[in-house]
Write a protein that holds these residues in place. Structure first.
Motif, short mmCIF file in Angstrom:
data_model
loop_
_atom_site.label_atom_id
_atom_site.label_comp_id
_atom_site.label_asym_id
_atom_site.label_seq_id
_atom_site.Cartn_x
_atom_site.Cartn_y
_atom_site.Cartn_z
N ALA A 1 -23.05 64.68 63.75
CA ALA A 1 -22.71 63.38 63.17
C ALA A 1 -23.46 62.26 63.88
O ALA A 1 -23.99 61.34 63.25
N ILE A 2 -23.53 62.34 65.20
CA ILE A 2 -24.23 61.31 65.98
C ILE A 2 -25.70 61.23 65.57
O ILE A 2 -26.26 60.13 65.43
N ALA A 3 -26.33 62.39 65.38
CA ALA A 3 -27.74 62.40 64.99
C ALA A 3 -27.94 61.65 63.67
O ALA A 3 -28.89 60.87 63.52
N ARG A 4 -27.05 61.88 62.71
CA ARG A 4 -27.16 61.19 61.41
C ARG A 4 -26.90 59.69 61.55
O ARG A 4 -27.62 58.86 60.95
N LEU A 5 -25.91 59.34 62.33
CA LEU A 5 -25.55 57.93 62.48
C LEU A 5 -26.61 57.16 63.26
O LEU A 5 -26.84 55.97 63.00
N GLU A 6 -27.27 57.83 64.19
CA GLU A 6 -28.40 57.20 64.88
C GLU A 6 -29.55 56.96 63.90
O GLU A 6 -30.19 55.90 63.92
N ALA A 7 -29.82 57.95 63.06
CA ALA A 7 -30.90 57.81 62.07
C ALA A 7 -30.62 56.67 61.11
O ALA A 7 -31.54 56.00 60.63
#
Length: 227
Positions: free
Chosen positions: A52-58
Motif C-alpha cells: 500500500a505504501i508503494a502505491r501511495l508514494e507513487a
C-alpha cells in the motif's frame, strides 16, 4: 482454483483504508508513519502495508523525508499551484459534460446539496462534507469514467489540504460560485458551466494561497533582484 490472490487482496484493502484515513484527515499531513504502526492500526501484516505504501508514494500521498522517514505528504507552494491548475482544467471539463449529460435527477440532487450549504456556515466539518458531496456528484454527473478516475485522484491529493471554507467569508463566496455552476448546468449551457467551474477553482486557489502566505510566510526577495 478460484484465481484469487490473498496477498494482493490484503494489499488492496490496506491501500484503500490508508488512503481513506488520509482523505478523512485521521492521518494528517506531515505525520510520521512506519510500517509497523500502520500494520497495527489497520490490523494487517507488514507485507500488505508495504504494498500500500508503494502505491501511495507513487500517487504522491506519502513521502520519504530525509531525516523523518515516511510521512503523509505536506504539499508545498508549488504543489498547491499545480493542484489547482489541474483542478480548474478537470472540474471545468466535468461541469461542461454534466451540462450535456447529467440526468434531471442528478441535477436536482446537486441543486438540493447547494441549497443546504447556508445551514452549515460556521461548521467546518459539515461544510466540508457538503462540499465533498456536491463535487463528487458533479464528477459522476459528467458520465465519463476516465475523467472520473482523474478527478478521484485529484480529490485524494486535495484532501491533504485543510478546509478553509469557514475562513474569510469563503463559505458564502463558494456558495455563490456553486449556484452559478448549477444554474448553468440546469440551463444545459456547457460553456457557462465550464466557465463557472473554472472561476470557482481560481477563487479557491486565490483564497488558499493568501492563507498560505499569512500562515507560512513567503521566501525573502533576493537582494538586488528585479522588483
Amino acid at each position: 482454483m478460484d484465481g484469487t490472490n490473498p496477498s494482493r487482496d490484503l494489499g488492496e484493502s490496506a491501500y484503500a483504508r490508508i488512503r481513506a484515513a488520509i482523505r478523512e484527515g485521521s492521518l494528517a499531513p506531515g505525520e510520521r508513519l512506519t510500517e509497523t504502526d500502520l500494520a497495527a492500526r489497520f490490523g494487517v501484516s507488514r507485507t500488505p502495508v508495504r504494498q500500500a505504501i508503494a502505491r501511495l508514494e507513487a500517487e504522491g500521498l506519502l513521502t520519504h523525508e530525509s531525516r523523518r522517514g515516511l510521512t503523509v505528504t505536506r504539499p508545498d507552494h508549488q504543489q498547491v499551484v499545480e493542484l489547482y491548475v489541474m483542478r480548474e482544467v478537470l472540474e471545468g471539463a466535468a461541469a461542461r459534460l454534466a451540462a450535456q449529460h447529467a440526468s434531471e435527477t442528478e441535477i436536482a440532487a446537486m441543486a438540493e446539496i447547494v441549497a443546504q450549504e447556508p445551514a452549515a456556515y460556521g461548521d467546518a466539518r459539515a461544510l466540508a462534507e457538503v462540499n465533498q458531496r456536491l463535487h463528487g456528484l458533479l464528477y459522476l454527473a459528467a458520465h465519463n469514467r476516465y475523467l472520473l478516475r482523474s478527478l478521484e485522484q485529484l480529490a485524494a491529493t486535495m484532501a491533504l489540504l485543510p478546509t478553509l471554507l469557514t475562513r474569510g467569508g469563503r463559505a458564502e463566496q463558494a456558495h455563490a460560485e456553486h449556484r452559478a455552476i448549477i444554474e448553468a448546468i440546469v440551463a444545459r449551457d456547457g460553456d457557462a458551466a465550464e466557465a463557472a467551474a473554472r472561476a470557482h477553482a481560481r477563487a479557491a486557489q486565490k483564497h488558499r494561497l493568501a492563507w498560505m502566505v499569512r500562515t507560512l510566510g513567503v521566501p525573502l526577495a533576493v537582494p538586488g533582484g528585479d522588483a
